[in-house]
Design an enzyme around this catalytic site. Structure first.
Site, short mmCIF file in Angstrom:
data_model
loop_
_atom_site.label_atom_id
_atom_site.label_comp_id
_atom_site.label_asym_id
_atom_site.label_seq_id
_atom_site.Cartn_x
_atom_site.Cartn_y
_atom_site.Cartn_z
N GLU A 116 0.85 -1.18 0.00
CA GLU A 116 0.00 0.00 0.00
C GLU A 116 0.89 1.25 0.00
O GLU A 116 1.17 1.80 -1.04
CB GLU A 116 -0.97 -0.04 1.19
CG GLU A 116 -2.14 0.90 0.97
CD GLU A 116 -3.47 0.40 1.55
OE1 GLU A 116 -3.58 -0.76 1.96
OE2 GLU A 116 -4.41 1.21 1.56
N ASP A 126 -5.82 10.14 6.11
CA ASP A 126 -4.82 9.91 7.15
C ASP A 126 -3.96 11.15 7.33
O ASP A 126 -3.67 11.58 8.45
CB ASP A 126 -3.92 8.71 6.78
CG ASP A 126 -4.71 7.45 6.44
OD1 ASP A 126 -5.75 7.56 5.76
OD2 ASP A 126 -4.29 6.35 6.84
N TRP A 182 -11.62 12.66 3.61
CA TRP A 182 -10.44 12.26 2.82
C TRP A 182 -10.07 13.40 1.85
O TRP A 182 -9.04 14.04 2.03
CB TRP A 182 -10.69 10.92 2.11
CG TRP A 182 -10.21 9.77 2.95
CD1 TRP A 182 -9.11 9.00 2.72
CD2 TRP A 182 -10.78 9.27 4.17
NE1 TRP A 182 -8.95 8.06 3.72
CE2 TRP A 182 -9.95 8.20 4.61
CE3 TRP A 182 -11.87 9.61 4.95
CZ2 TRP A 182 -10.21 7.49 5.79
CZ3 TRP A 182 -12.14 8.91 6.12
CH2 TRP A 182 -11.32 7.86 6.52
N GLU A 204 -2.85 0.34 13.24
CA GLU A 204 -3.94 0.76 12.36
C GLU A 204 -5.30 0.59 13.02
O GLU A 204 -6.19 1.43 12.89
CB GLU A 204 -3.89 -0.07 11.08
CG GLU A 204 -5.01 0.21 10.11
CD GLU A 204 -4.81 -0.48 8.76
OE1 GLU A 204 -4.09 -1.50 8.73
OE2 GLU A 204 -5.35 0.00 7.76
#
Ligand code: BGC
Length: 768
Positions: free
Chosen positions: A367, A374, A429, A644
């Site tokens: 990833e 984030d 986001w 996470e």
């Protein structure tokens, strides 16, 4: 914005000789060029633009200390150019430049994509400018007179790792006198029509070195037909190992990386998904040999080195090198609670492990992407640890490059089109488009970033208004389609990853915040009409939010902790109902056993919201909670970075079986900001810390706390200690800075003017 860089017209792009395919990597190309140098060279500058990754040598010495240059940009639009001073490397007579060219983000694997996202094979453009004492200039440039060969670097890939066979090295390849007759002429490559610029951000360097904390493990143990050493570097990080080994020619080492160990003491690699994260090194034999991969990095704390036990191998030394963007340290937090100090360290390591040219979600699995959500939740905490201004100037340029024609902001920047490539990242986001420049402005007093990004914000806001909003409600259910990630990984979604907070509530809250930031930015940039327009728009959105989600007695539809935290933090409620909303938030937390149920969206806001509504005790209870979900749960279980998931690992269930289970994900580390501003009490009161608010709020079991921060005006600091009925404070105010002290309720101190300098103050409990 990066400054444009020019190359002389004679310089040509030249490229690698092999290209591989969608899944298959190929050996790297090695280039060399010999040239004569005038006797009296005063200055020599080597300028390189590369699509791929490169490392240069001059006369047998590696040039500079950059790693993974030139970093990751949208190579279809721009690449950053490096200038290296190589004056000290030159000698009279024949000289040689060598360059190793790797795949990197340009044509290696990115995330779980196939290879070759931007191009088939790497290429570069180079120019060495020599200036004599008399001021005469001459140049050596990349062109087809360069020689190229493939050799020891059999495979190099950021996600998969490296394979290096030292038997295939050419001793002296980048020195004078080497016979390159067997090498071929370098192939010319097409010149890309992209911007060549100086990076606005810092380069990546090797920053820290770790010895194994279990050195005895360098003595291998027998595993089946092989030997293996499992080394623990004591810290989860991003980087790679450097080893010194002695052994038989042709003996081959396999180096695997992992963040955790399984219950039976083996490397846990399930969470790497398709990332091989494995390096191979084949020995040349004889004298001890030292090797470090060039064009890869891994997320790891443990490395397992194994080989066929029939081969003679002695590992003399193995160290781990942490790689990250070179940002000066700025701040530090400490307090009387050891687990909170470890949490502060883990938060800082979340940054170190993920600020590698771009802000990534995680550094280990397939990833490692610039996830917008984030980055926006963590950015302010980041600035409290490191000077992240240049780093975000660079990434926000990447964002402008990635913005779509209709204004949408992809969920990942640079947009590698991984994981479904939604048009827009959705609430919380794509809102990185507003929040990141705004935080950089606030933390550094930097209006340039607002000027550079204003149009990008405005176009995104138009996109939302046209495509994702109905009746002022963003992600109104009637719009249909995908409505964002919600409160990602929240615990209140009955098993779903996106939590129980309605997506239109999150969407509309962020839409209001977007309008606020646009309005404030417009005002700062002198765009008076825009400022009035966005301020009025915000007021209308807030009205719509209240009509849709708020009852008359201050309860919110959806009723989650995140809904209350967000409504309070984004100031979406009538003043008269804030108290009731805060009380309901505190009640929800108590009813949940003094635990959060929040995900990526609500967690960064929850402690602020509790504090602002008079529930400091509940905020401290959450901060000091050690049961899952909580910040200290992972710390209690030995974490050296932020996980996470709250429950990435639990004693009852072991590792979360889902593939998405990183142990180095900074998002929940956003609590660092509250630890600075409230626990220690060092808070920003005006952009660039032109004013500081010292507001220590002792609570929970803490008896002391401190924070210091290198602000744009100099160092600010606070330290407090509770001593019975008195609160001892030491405050440092930087030059040219206003400061104010706000004592906790029930405390009093002699009035004092907080001029620049250091002040000692003793506050006492007010008589009841
Ligand atoms: C990433 C996250 C990201 C998320 C989107 C994950 O795979 O690791 O951190 O924000 O997808 O919800």
């Amino acid at each position: 914005m990066g400054e444009a860089v020019a190359f002389g017209s004679e310089a040509r792009w030249i490229g690698a000789v092999l290209s591989g395919g969608a899944k298959t990597g190929v050996p790297a190309s090695w280039f060399r060029k010999s040239f004569a140098v005038p006797a009296d060279v005063r200055r020599a500058t080597l300028r390189v633009a590369a699509l791929g990754l490169y490392e240069c040598e001059v006369n047998g010495t590696v040039v500079g200390d950059l790693v993974l240059a030139p970093g990751w940009t949208d190579y279809a639009k721009r690449v950053y150019v490096q200038d290296h001073d190589v004056t000290a490397h030159l000698q009279a007579g024949e000289n040689v430049i060598g360059l190793v060219l790797g795949d990197g983000w340009y044509c290696g694997h990115i995330a779980n994509n196939d290879r070759q996202l931007y191009g088939q094979r790497p290429q570069f453009l180079l120019e060495l400018t020599l200036e004599t004492a008399a001021g005469r200039m001459s140049r050596v440039v990349s062109d087809s007179s360069w020689r190229v060969a493939v050799g020891p670097l059999l495979e190099n890939d950021l996600i998969m790792g490296e394979d290096y066979d030292a038997r295939l090295e050419w001793p002296g390849w980048s020195r004078a006198g080497f016979d390159d007759a067997a090498w071929q002429a370098a192939p010319l490559a097409a010149a890309p029509e992209i911007a060549l610029e100086v990076s606005p951000g810092p380069p990546v360097r090797r920053q820290e070195i770790f010895e194994p904390v279990n050195p005895a493990a360098l003595q291998p143990r027998q595993v089946g037909r092989g030997c293996a050493c499992l080394l623990d570097f004591g810290q989860n990080m991003s980087g790679r190992i450097r080893l010194t080994v002695r052994g038989a020619r042709g003996a081959s080492l396999k180096i695997r990386h992992g963040e955790m160990l399984t219950a039976n003491g083996e490397l846990y690699t399930q969470n790497l998904r398709s990332a091989r994260a494995t390096d191979y090194y084949t020995l040349r034999g004889g004298e001890p040999e030292t090797w470090e991969p060039r064009f890869t990095f891994h997320g790891f704390r443990y490395a397992e080195i194994s080989w066929d036990s029939r081969a003679e191998v002695v590992l003399e030394k193995v160290v781990a090198l942490a790689l990250y963007s070179d940002m000066p340290p700025t701040g530090h937090f400490a307090c009387s609670h050891p687990l909170l100090n470890q949490l502060a360290s883990n938060i800082h390591w979340g940054l170190k492990g993920n600020f590698l040219d771009i802000p990534t979600d995680c550094p280990q699995r397939d990833e490692r992407l610039g996830w917008t959500g984030d980055a926006q939740v963590f950015i302010r905490t980041a600035t409290l640890h490191r000077d992240a201004r240049g780093f975000f100037h660079k990434w926000l340029q990447d964002m402008r490059d990635a913005q779509r024609a209709n204004g949408a902001i992809p969920m990942i920047i640079p947009n590698s089109r991984s994981f479904g490539d939604r048009e827009d990242g959705g609430p919380a986001w794509s809102d990185a488009v507003y929040i990141c420049p705004w935080v950089i402005y606030e933390q550094y007093g930097d209006t340039d970033i607002l000027a550079a990004h204003y149009d990008c914000m405005r176009r995104h806001f138009d996109y939302l208004t046209q495509h994702r909003v109905r009746d002022l409600i963003r992600e109104h259910p009637d719009i249909g389609g995908w409505q964002g990630f919600g409160d990602w990984l929240a615990q209140d979604g009955s098993g779903k990853t996106t939590g129980g907070t309605p997506h239109d509530l999150i969407g509309t809250a962020y839409y209001a915040e977007a309008a606020r930031i646009l309005g404030e930015s417009a005002a700062l940039l002198g765009k008076t009409d825009d400022a009035a327009h966005y301020r009025a728009t915000r007021a209308r959105i807030v009205g719509a939010f209240q009509r849709r989600f708020l009852t008359t007695d201050g309860l919110l539809f959806g009723g989650t902790q995140t809904a209350y935290a967000m409504a309070l933090q984004f100031d979406l409620l009538p003043a008269a109902l804030r108290g009731a909303a805060g009380a309901e938030l505190a009640r929800l937390i108590r009813a949940n056993g003094l635990r959060m149920s929040t995900g990526f969206v609500g967690t960064p806001q929850i402690l602020h919201a509790l504090e602002a509504t008079g529930h400091l005790d509940v905020a401290y209870a959450l901060l000091e909670q050690t049961e899952c979900p909580s910040w200290l749960f992972s710390v209690k279980h030995g974490a050296t970075t932020i996980w996470e998931r709250w429950d990435s690992w639990t004693p009852e269930k072991g590792f979360d079986p889902r593939g998405m289970n990183s142990f180095n994900h900074y998002a929940y580390g956003a609590v660092g900001e509250w630890m600075f501003s409230t626990v220690a009490g060092l808070a920003l009161a005006a952009p660039g810390y032109a004013r500081i608010l010292f507001k220590p709020r002792p609570g929970g079991s803490l008896t002391s706390a401190s924070a210091r921060l290198q602000t744009p005006r100099g160092e600010a600091a606070i330290a407090w200690t509770l001593e019975g009925e008195s609160l001892r404070l030491e405050l440092t105010v930087p030059p040219d800075t206003g400061a104010e002290l706000s004592l906790p309720d029930g405390w009093t101190a002699p009035a004092i003017r907080l001029v620049p300098g250091t002040h000692e103050i003793v506050a006492a409990k007010r008589p009841q």
